[in-house]
Design a protein around this motif. Structure first.
Motif, short mmCIF file in Angstrom:
data_model
loop_
_atom_site.label_atom_id
_atom_site.label_comp_id
_atom_site.label_asym_id
_atom_site.label_seq_id
_atom_site.Cartn_x
_atom_site.Cartn_y
_atom_site.Cartn_z
N LEU A 59 0.83 -1.20 0.00
CA LEU A 59 0.00 0.00 0.00
C LEU A 59 0.86 1.25 0.00
N LEU A 60 1.86 1.30 0.88
CA LEU A 60 2.76 2.47 0.94
C LEU A 60 3.58 2.58 -0.33
N LEU A 61 3.93 1.45 -0.92
CA LEU A 61 4.70 1.47 -2.16
C LEU A 61 3.87 2.05 -3.30
N ALA A 62 2.59 1.72 -3.31
CA ALA A 62 1.71 2.19 -4.38
C ALA A 62 1.49 3.69 -4.31
N VAL A 63 1.48 4.26 -3.12
CA VAL A 63 1.23 5.71 -2.98
C VAL A 63 2.52 6.50 -2.88
N GLY A 64 3.66 5.87 -3.14
CA GLY A 64 4.93 6.58 -3.20
C GLY A 64 5.48 7.04 -1.88
N GLN A 65 5.35 6.23 -0.85
CA GLN A 65 5.85 6.60 0.47
C GLN A 65 7.27 6.12 0.74
N TYR A 66 7.87 5.44 -0.24
CA TYR A 66 9.27 5.02 -0.11
C TYR A 66 10.15 5.93 -0.97
N ASP A 67 11.23 6.40 -0.39
CA ASP A 67 12.19 7.25 -1.10
C ASP A 67 13.58 6.68 -0.94
N VAL A 68 14.38 6.85 -2.00
CA VAL A 68 15.76 6.35 -1.99
C VAL A 68 16.70 7.50 -2.33
N VAL A 69 17.78 7.61 -1.57
CA VAL A 69 18.83 8.58 -1.82
C VAL A 69 20.13 7.80 -2.02
N VAL A 70 20.83 8.08 -3.11
CA VAL A 70 22.08 7.39 -3.43
C VAL A 70 23.21 8.41 -3.47
N VAL A 71 24.32 8.06 -2.84
CA VAL A 71 25.45 8.99 -2.72
C VAL A 71 26.74 8.27 -3.12
N LEU A 72 27.59 8.97 -3.86
CA LEU A 72 28.95 8.50 -4.13
C LEU A 72 29.89 9.42 -3.36
N GLU A 73 30.53 8.86 -2.36
CA GLU A 73 31.38 9.65 -1.45
C GLU A 73 32.85 9.31 -1.69
N GLY A 74 33.65 10.34 -1.96
CA GLY A 74 35.06 10.14 -2.23
C GLY A 74 35.88 9.90 -0.98
N THR A 97 40.99 24.58 8.62
CA THR A 97 41.11 23.21 8.13
C THR A 97 39.97 22.37 8.70
N PHE A 98 39.28 21.66 7.81
CA PHE A 98 38.19 20.77 8.22
C PHE A 98 38.69 19.33 8.22
N GLU A 99 38.27 18.59 9.21
CA GLU A 99 38.79 17.25 9.44
C GLU A 99 37.99 16.18 8.70
N GLY A 100 38.69 15.36 7.92
CA GLY A 100 38.10 14.17 7.31
C GLY A 100 36.85 14.41 6.49
N VAL A 101 36.90 15.33 5.53
CA VAL A 101 35.74 15.59 4.68
C VAL A 101 35.91 14.83 3.36
N PRO A 102 34.82 14.41 2.72
CA PRO A 102 34.94 13.70 1.44
C PRO A 102 35.46 14.63 0.35
N HIS A 103 36.47 14.14 -0.37
CA HIS A 103 37.06 14.95 -1.45
C HIS A 103 36.04 15.22 -2.55
N SER A 104 35.19 14.25 -2.82
CA SER A 104 34.14 14.41 -3.81
C SER A 104 32.83 13.86 -3.24
N TYR A 105 31.70 14.37 -3.78
CA TYR A 105 30.41 13.98 -3.23
C TYR A 105 29.36 14.19 -4.31
N SER A 106 28.76 13.09 -4.77
CA SER A 106 27.72 13.15 -5.79
C SER A 106 26.47 12.46 -5.26
N MET A 107 25.32 13.13 -5.36
CA MET A 107 24.09 12.61 -4.76
C MET A 107 22.93 12.64 -5.75
N SER A 108 22.16 11.57 -5.76
CA SER A 108 20.92 11.50 -6.53
C SER A 108 19.81 11.02 -5.60
#
Length: 270
Positions: free
Chosen positions: A71-86, A110-121
């Motif tokens: 039921l929740l799937l049919a009404v679009g209550q599931y969302d997905v976020v995908v990230v490529l973290e460097g 200077t910031f500690e331990g941040v991802p060099h690259s970050y792409s999100m969909s």
């Protein structure tokens, strides 16, 4: 004796009633712990090779949801976020000011331990999926990547300025990107995501992460590694510079001298 046994049986049944009632009163869209939604992902490639003519690439991620509520799937209550973290590393941001007509570095952070690259969909705009507070807790999204300064920062009044500058520089350089419609459901519980790899993507081990949300609530995440490596002469030069720095430096100086001498002969005026 029979009365005692009967009383004990009734007492045991009475104790089990709340649990039975709770199990029977699961509302639509609610799953028990054993039936909690799951997430599986895979990538179109587990390794990206960077050559001299590399101009960037597209990475495709395939995924499947398990134990979902129809039921929740049919009404679009599931969302997905995908990230490529460097790869994570310390990053320094410098502030330039004009002093006596010359632009010089006057301050840095200077910031500690941040991802060099970050792409999100995501399947839709991330702000429509979950609240900013939850995004900050999970560290999802360019605006919510933890930026922790190293060392003493004084009264912290300039912290926000340096954080904004860091994000702006990464986005301007194409290292931080986001696509609010990059995740598409190809069937009821199968999805496909596209992530853009910039031409200047750093080499090393990257991480692909997928986050599942149900009705705006975080459910689970899944991650797989992605290796980005240099090949050919680029890798040879990189290895030489790191493994044999002195011979590499001497060869670079020699090559510069030869190149300059050759150019002076070719372009000299008789």
């Amino acid at each position: 004796m029979k009365r005692l046994r009967l009383c004990l049986c009734l007492f045991g049944l009475f104790c089990l009633l709340p649990g039975i009632a709770a199990a029977q009163m699961l509302l639509p869209g609610q799953n028990s712990e054993e039936e909690r939604e799951g997430l599986e992902i895979g990538t179109s490639s587990s390794e990206i090779a960077i050559t001299s003519d590399f101009r960037g690439a597209d990475l495709t991620i395939f995924g499947a949801l398990t134990n979902t509520d129809n039921l929740l799937l049919a009404v679009g209550q599931y969302d997905v976020v995908v990230v490529l973290e460097g790869p994570r590393e310390d990053a320094t941001v410098r502030k330039k000011e004009r002093v006596f007509g010359i632009w010089i570095n006057t301050d840095s952070m200077t910031f500690e331990g941040v991802p060099h690259s970050y792409s999100m969909s995501s399947s839709r705009s991330i702000d429509d999926v979950v609240t900013p507070l939850d995004l900050t807790d999970q560290g999802i999204g360019i605006d919510h990547i933890p930026l922790t300064p190293v060392g003493f920062v004084g009264d912290g009044s300039s912290l926000g300025e340096f954080r904004t500058a860091f994000r702006r520089l990464q986005q301007t350089g194409g290292l931080y990107e986001r696509d609010p419609t990059g995740v598409r459901f190809v069937s009821s519980n199968l999805f496909k995501a596209s992530l853009r790899l910039p031409a200047n993507i750093p080499n090393g081990v990257h991480t692909v992460r997928a986050y599942l949300f149900k009705s705006g609530v975080f459910v689970t995440q899944k991650s797989v590694p992605l290796r980005v490596i240099k090949t050919g002469i680029e890798q040879m030069l990189t290895d030489a510079a790191h493994e044999q720095p002195i011979p590499y430096g001497m060869f670079a100086v020699f090559l510069a001298i030869v190149t300059g001498w050759g150019a002076s002969i070719v372009f000299r005026k008789d």
